[in-house]
Scaffold this active site. Structure first.
Site, PDB file in Angstrom:
ATOM      1  N   ASP A  83     -18.874   6.448  49.486  1.00  0.00           N
ATOM      2  CA  ASP A  83     -20.007   6.894  50.297  1.00  0.00           C
ATOM      3  C   ASP A  83     -19.841   8.387  50.519  1.00  0.00           C
ATOM      4  O   ASP A  83     -18.849   8.833  51.090  1.00  0.00           O
ATOM      5  CB  ASP A  83     -20.014   6.133  51.629  1.00  0.00           C
TER       6      ASP A  83
ATOM      7  N   HIS B 238     -24.126   5.520  49.654  1.00  0.00           N
ATOM      8  CA  HIS B 238     -24.519   5.421  51.060  1.00  0.00           C
ATOM      9  C   HIS B 238     -25.765   4.566  51.294  1.00  0.00           C
ATOM     10  O   HIS B 238     -25.778   3.681  52.150  1.00  0.00           O
ATOM     11  CB  HIS B 238     -24.732   6.824  51.648  1.00  0.00           C
TER      12      HIS B 238
ATOM     13  N   SER C 241     -26.728   3.431  58.496  1.00  0.00           N
ATOM     14  CA  SER C 241     -26.246   4.757  58.865  1.00  0.00           C
ATOM     15  C   SER C 241     -26.500   5.064  60.350  1.00  0.00           C
ATOM     16  O   SER C 241     -26.016   4.337  61.220  1.00  0.00           O
ATOM     17  CB  SER C 241     -26.886   5.795  57.942  1.00  0.00           C
TER      18      SER C 241
END
Length: 259
Positions: free
Chosen positions: A194, A224, A93
């Site tokens: 996600d 995610h 991320s």
């Protein structure tokens, strides 16, 4: 403030090949700890720092920004470079965005990148409201623990501090401009479902980097935080195989061990 149990940084002294792992926004090293331990068990030197403002309480993050988070991973990278002959950088991320900036800034000192659900932009109407909203509202609902696997959870804040979110938005813009400077071999693994970072962010990264050795892998069973989800074993195995391509001292036996 004391660190939340389980959210501590992780370090393992191994061989000449090093890996820096960068966790995500409002998360902690816990989200990458199994990945770090997998690599450590295979003899690699591993560094998984705790980013400033993370792993304690969200109010502590309110007074930090991207410069603080980037400085920490930059420091950790320099430590590994002093210790190891080759260093790879992995990230989840926002951690993937941090990894991309390290690659853009450090050039050949970074041997390669593995990115999981890389963030590239703060999306939606809320993003445009951030410059003003952060002065009116301190926080909004959290984004942690977007995981499909039952019984798996992420140690992360249940609130997002808006000053920090505004800084993240600015950081993503900086990294996006720097993507053409990224030339290293790279693997991008991204989830088809996600709820935090849309697939368009991975597409943007893949479309703007200058790397020629690129592999894209779809994760169809995870959300995610894929490093704690059903596809975790695949991520770990693919990353170890990737290192093995460029580091002759690293064996390839890890490619058949994931769950």
């Amino acid at each position: 403030m004391p660190v939340i149990p389980g959210a501590e940084p992780y370090r393992h002294e191994g061989g000449e090949v090093g890996v820096l792992l960068c966790h995500g926004f409002t998360g902690s090293p816990q989200s990458l700890r199994p990945w770090a331990e997998y690599l450590a068990a295979r003899g690699l030197t591993v560094s998984l720092p705790l980013l400033p403002g993370h792993g304690t309480r969200w109010e502590d993050m309110q007074v930090t920004g991207w410069q603080d988070w980037y400085a920490e991973v930059d420091r950790a990278l320099r430590e590994l470079l002093d210790r190891c002959s080759q260093v790879f950088v992995f990230g989840l991320s926002m951690g993937a965005a941090l990894a991309l900036r390290l690659a853009a800034k450090h050039g050949d000192e970074v041997a390669g990148l593995v990115l999981v659900n890389p963030g590239n932009k703060v999306h939606g109407l809320a993003a445009r409201a951030l410059p003003v909203a952060r002065h009116l509202v301190r926080s909004t609902k959290g984004i942690a623990s977007d995981i499909a696997k039952e019984g798996s959870s992420e140690i992360g804040y249940d609130r997002v501090p808006l000053h920090a979110a505004h800084s993240l938005r600015n950081f993503f813009r900086i990294v996006d401009r720097e993507l053409p400077q990224v030339t290293q071999p790279l693997v991008v693994l991204h989830s088809t479902q996600d709820h935090v970072v849309p697939p368009v962010d991975s597409a943007r990264v893949l479309g703007r980097i200058s790397s020629t050795d690129v592999k894209e892998i779809l994760l169809e069973q995870s959300y995610h935080v894929a490093t704690l989800d059903h596809d975790a074993g695949r991520i770990f195995d693919e990353s170890y195989a990737f290192i093995g391509r460029f580091a002759p001292s690293v064996g390839m036996e890890g490619t058949a061990t994931g769950g």
